[in-house]
Design a protein around this motif. Sequence first.
Motif, PDB file in Angstrom:
ATOM      1  N   THR A 275       0.851  -1.194   0.000  1.00 55.88           N
ATOM      2  CA  THR A 275       0.000   0.000   0.000  1.00 55.88           C
ATOM      3  C   THR A 275       0.889   1.248   0.000  1.00 55.88           C
ATOM      4  OG1 THR A 275      -1.605  -1.265   1.290  1.00 55.88           O
ATOM      5  CG2 THR A 275      -1.990   1.097   1.118  1.00 55.88           C
ATOM      6  N   PRO A 276       1.522   1.551  -1.140  1.00 60.96           N
ATOM      7  CA  PRO A 276       2.385   2.740  -1.181  1.00 60.96           C
ATOM      8  C   PRO A 276       1.582   4.041  -1.223  1.00 60.96           C
ATOM      9  CG  PRO A 276       2.363   1.655  -3.313  1.00 60.96           C
ATOM     10  CD  PRO A 276       1.564   0.798  -2.383  1.00 60.96           C
ATOM     11  N   VAL A 277       2.177   5.074  -0.651  1.00 63.02           N
ATOM     12  CA  VAL A 277       1.588   6.408  -0.638  1.00 63.02           C
ATOM     13  C   VAL A 277       2.591   7.349  -1.318  1.00 63.02           C
ATOM     14  CG1 VAL A 277       0.776   8.307   0.808  1.00 63.02           C
ATOM     15  CG2 VAL A 277       0.340   5.944   1.499  1.00 63.02           C
ATOM     16  N   ALA A 278       2.096   8.190  -2.216  1.00 58.15           N
ATOM     17  CA  ALA A 278       2.952   9.167  -2.898  1.00 58.15           C
ATOM     18  C   ALA A 278       2.337  10.548  -2.747  1.00 58.15           C
ATOM     19  CB  ALA A 278       3.085   8.815  -4.377  1.00 58.15           C
ATOM     20  N   GLY A 279       3.187  11.542  -2.647  1.00 56.24           N
ATOM     21  CA  GLY A 279       2.697  12.903  -2.507  1.00 56.24           C
ATOM     22  C   GLY A 279       3.558  13.878  -3.273  1.00 56.24           C
ATOM     23  N   VAL A 280       2.989  15.041  -3.515  1.00 56.32           N
ATOM     24  CA  VAL A 280       3.719  16.092  -4.216  1.00 56.32           C
ATOM     25  C   VAL A 280       3.240  17.447  -3.709  1.00 56.32           C
ATOM     26  CG1 VAL A 280       2.113  16.211  -6.166  1.00 56.32           C
ATOM     27  CG2 VAL A 280       4.462  16.942  -6.478  1.00 56.32           C
ATOM     28  N   VAL A 281       4.170  18.387  -3.649  1.00 59.28           N
ATOM     29  CA  VAL A 281       3.856  19.775  -3.347  1.00 59.28           C
ATOM     30  C   VAL A 281       4.494  20.597  -4.467  1.00 59.28           C
ATOM     31  CG1 VAL A 281       4.188  21.694  -1.761  1.00 59.28           C
ATOM     32  CG2 VAL A 281       3.778  19.404  -0.863  1.00 59.28           C
ATOM     33  N   ALA A 282       3.711  21.490  -5.057  1.00 61.99           N
ATOM     34  CA  ALA A 282       4.226  22.288  -6.167  1.00 61.99           C
ATOM     35  C   ALA A 282       3.834  23.748  -5.998  1.00 61.99           C
ATOM     36  CB  ALA A 282       3.676  21.766  -7.493  1.00 61.99           C
ATOM     37  N   LEU A 283       4.737  24.611  -6.377  1.00 59.20           N
ATOM     38  CA  LEU A 283       4.497  26.043  -6.418  1.00 59.20           C
ATOM     39  C   LEU A 283       4.547  26.450  -7.877  1.00 59.20           C
ATOM     40  CD1 LEU A 283       4.104  28.679  -4.796  1.00 59.20           C
ATOM     41  CD2 LEU A 283       6.598  28.906  -4.817  1.00 59.20           C
ATOM     42  N   THR A 284       3.467  27.019  -8.380  1.00 54.93           N
ATOM     43  CA  THR A 284       3.433  27.386  -9.800  1.00 54.93           C
ATOM     44  C   THR A 284       3.189  28.882  -9.961  1.00 54.93           C
ATOM     45  OG1 THR A 284       1.059  26.846  -9.896  1.00 54.93           O
ATOM     46  CG2 THR A 284       2.593  25.131 -10.553  1.00 54.93           C
ATOM     47  N   TYR A 285       3.709  29.393 -11.066  1.00 56.23           N
ATOM     48  CA  TYR A 285       3.547  30.794 -11.418  1.00 56.23           C
ATOM     49  C   TYR A 285       2.915  30.861 -12.797  1.00 56.23           C
ATOM     50  CZ  TYR A 285       4.524  35.681 -12.348  1.00 56.23           C
ATOM     51  OH  TYR A 285       4.395  37.019 -12.641  1.00 56.23           O
ATOM     52  N   ARG A 286       1.874  31.637 -12.941  1.00 62.29           N
ATOM     53  CA  ARG A 286       1.201  31.788 -14.229  1.00 62.29           C
ATOM     54  C   ARG A 286       1.557  33.150 -14.810  1.00 62.29           C
ATOM     55  NH1 ARG A 286      -5.246  31.511 -15.061  1.00 62.29           N
ATOM     56  NH2 ARG A 286      -5.100  33.259 -13.626  1.00 62.29           N
ATOM     57  N   PHE A 287       2.074  33.138 -16.061  1.00 63.56           N
ATOM     58  CA  PHE A 287       2.482  34.361 -16.753  1.00 63.56           C
ATOM     59  C   PHE A 287       1.279  35.066 -17.347  1.00 63.56           C
ATOM     60  CE2 PHE A 287       6.126  31.579 -16.782  1.00 63.56           C
ATOM     61  CZ  PHE A 287       7.144  32.412 -16.387  1.00 63.56           C
TER      62      PHE A 287
END
Length: 76
Positions: free
Chosen positions: A64-76
């Motif tokens: 039962t693997p768990v994966a996560g992500v955190v991202a900071l995005t900038y829109r032009f």
Amino acid sequence: FGVTPAQSQTSGYAPYSVSAGVRDVRASASLNYFITAEWTLTGAVTVRSLQGSAKNSPIVSEQTPVAGVVALTYRF
């Protein structure tokens, strides 16, 4: 998820054959936080549960693997 006899000899894993069926069941969630009109902070997590013969494969280290992500995005 299967291991052939030839692969077993080179890898050290026991030979294993898998059958047809559902490989896994997944659930995901994500959250977007709009810091400004240009900047967004996103967090996401996915958990998956291996099913059937896949979960008993000798190459599987987590059923039962768990994966996560955190991202900071900038829109032009």
